[in-house]
Design a protein around this motif. Structure first.
Motif, short mmCIF file in Angstrom:
data_model
loop_
_atom_site.label_atom_id
_atom_site.label_comp_id
_atom_site.label_asym_id
_atom_site.label_seq_id
_atom_site.Cartn_x
_atom_site.Cartn_y
_atom_site.Cartn_z
N ILE A 30 16.77 3.99 -0.08
CA ILE A 30 15.69 3.89 -1.07
C ILE A 30 14.35 4.14 -0.38
O ILE A 30 14.20 3.91 0.82
N LEU A 31 13.40 4.64 -1.14
CA LEU A 31 12.04 4.87 -0.69
C LEU A 31 11.13 3.91 -1.44
O LEU A 31 10.94 4.04 -2.65
N ILE A 32 10.62 2.90 -0.73
CA ILE A 32 9.71 1.93 -1.36
C ILE A 32 8.32 2.55 -1.36
O ILE A 32 7.79 2.91 -0.31
N TRP A 33 7.74 2.69 -2.54
CA TRP A 33 6.45 3.37 -2.61
C TRP A 33 5.32 2.51 -3.17
O TRP A 33 4.18 2.94 -3.20
N ASN A 34 5.62 1.28 -3.53
CA ASN A 34 4.55 0.41 -4.00
C ASN A 34 4.95 -1.05 -3.84
O ASN A 34 6.08 -1.42 -4.11
N VAL A 35 3.98 -1.85 -3.38
CA VAL A 35 4.15 -3.30 -3.25
C VAL A 35 3.09 -3.95 -4.13
O VAL A 35 1.91 -3.61 -4.03
N ARG A 36 3.50 -4.87 -4.97
CA ARG A 36 2.57 -5.57 -5.86
C ARG A 36 2.74 -7.08 -5.72
O ARG A 36 3.85 -7.57 -5.61
N VAL A 37 1.62 -7.76 -5.75
CA VAL A 37 1.62 -9.22 -5.86
C VAL A 37 1.04 -9.52 -7.23
O VAL A 37 -0.02 -9.00 -7.59
N GLN A 38 1.74 -10.32 -8.01
CA GLN A 38 1.33 -10.63 -9.37
C GLN A 38 1.21 -12.13 -9.58
O GLN A 38 1.96 -12.90 -8.99
N VAL A 39 0.26 -12.51 -10.44
CA VAL A 39 0.08 -13.90 -10.84
C VAL A 39 0.33 -14.00 -12.35
O VAL A 39 0.12 -13.03 -13.09
N GLY A 50 3.09 -10.56 -19.27
CA GLY A 50 2.58 -11.87 -18.88
C GLY A 50 2.24 -12.03 -17.41
O GLY A 50 2.07 -13.15 -16.94
N TRP A 51 2.11 -10.91 -16.67
CA TRP A 51 1.78 -10.96 -15.25
C TRP A 51 0.62 -10.02 -14.95
O TRP A 51 0.60 -8.89 -15.41
N ASP A 52 -0.35 -10.51 -14.17
CA ASP A 52 -1.49 -9.71 -13.72
C ASP A 52 -1.26 -9.29 -12.27
O ASP A 52 -0.95 -10.14 -11.42
N THR A 53 -1.44 -8.02 -11.97
CA THR A 53 -1.32 -7.53 -10.61
C THR A 53 -2.64 -7.79 -9.88
O THR A 53 -3.69 -7.35 -10.33
N VAL A 54 -2.57 -8.53 -8.76
CA VAL A 54 -3.77 -8.85 -7.98
C VAL A 54 -3.79 -8.10 -6.65
O VAL A 54 -4.80 -8.07 -5.97
N ALA A 88 -3.88 -18.60 -6.90
CA ALA A 88 -3.65 -18.91 -8.31
C ALA A 88 -2.29 -19.57 -8.41
O ALA A 88 -1.54 -19.58 -7.44
N GLY A 89 -1.94 -20.06 -9.57
CA GLY A 89 -0.68 -20.78 -9.78
C GLY A 89 0.56 -19.99 -9.44
O GLY A 89 0.79 -19.58 -8.31
N ASP A 90 1.41 -19.75 -10.43
CA ASP A 90 2.66 -19.04 -10.22
C ASP A 90 2.40 -17.60 -9.82
O ASP A 90 1.51 -16.94 -10.35
N TRP A 91 3.22 -17.08 -8.89
CA TRP A 91 3.07 -15.70 -8.45
C TRP A 91 4.41 -15.13 -8.04
O TRP A 91 5.39 -15.87 -7.87
#
Length: 120
Positions: A30-39, A50-54, A88-91
């Motif tokens: 697999i080719l991983i092309w994006n990493v996101r952290v969301q709250v 229901g999730w915001d990408t920070v 922030a809270g849940d992530w």
């Protein structure tokens, strides 16, 4: 078949990132092309669910304190990488990837997403 999971807190005194592991159980690389952290969002969120990408970047940006998230991960292999906890809270962590297509030259296609468990 690919998955991302929380491993441990680094406890290195330098911001103490969370260490995650991505494991490729797909039959191809697999080719991983994006990493996101969301709250968790108070509304629909940037993803509409229901999730915001920070944080949103390429995997090479996670070369930190001896950990490096490789963009290409062979079938059956895994890799640990650090993620700084948002204030922030849940992530959670999301990885976007493509799968290797058969043949030469090497190409990858498709848009797939794997999401970690919710961190509190």
């Amino acid at each position: 078949k690919a998955r991302v999971s929380f491993r441990k807190w680094s406890n290195d005194g330098l911001g103490d990132p969370a260490i995650f592991c991505v494991t490729n159980s797909e039959p191809v690389e697999i080719l991983i092309w994006n990493v996101r952290v969301q709250v968790r969002s108070k509304g629909k969120g940037t993803d509409g669910q229901g999730w915001d990408t920070v944080y949103d970047d390429y995997p090479g940006q996670y070369n930190l304190r001896g950990y490096a998230l490789s963009a290409v991960l062979a079938s059956g292999k895994g890799c640990e990488f650090p993620v700084m906890q948002p204030f922030a809270g849940d992530w959670r962590v999301c990885l976007l990837f493509s799968k290797r297509r058969p043949g030469t030259p090497i190409t990858h296609s498709g848009n797939f997403e794997i999401i970690s468990e919710v961190m509190k």
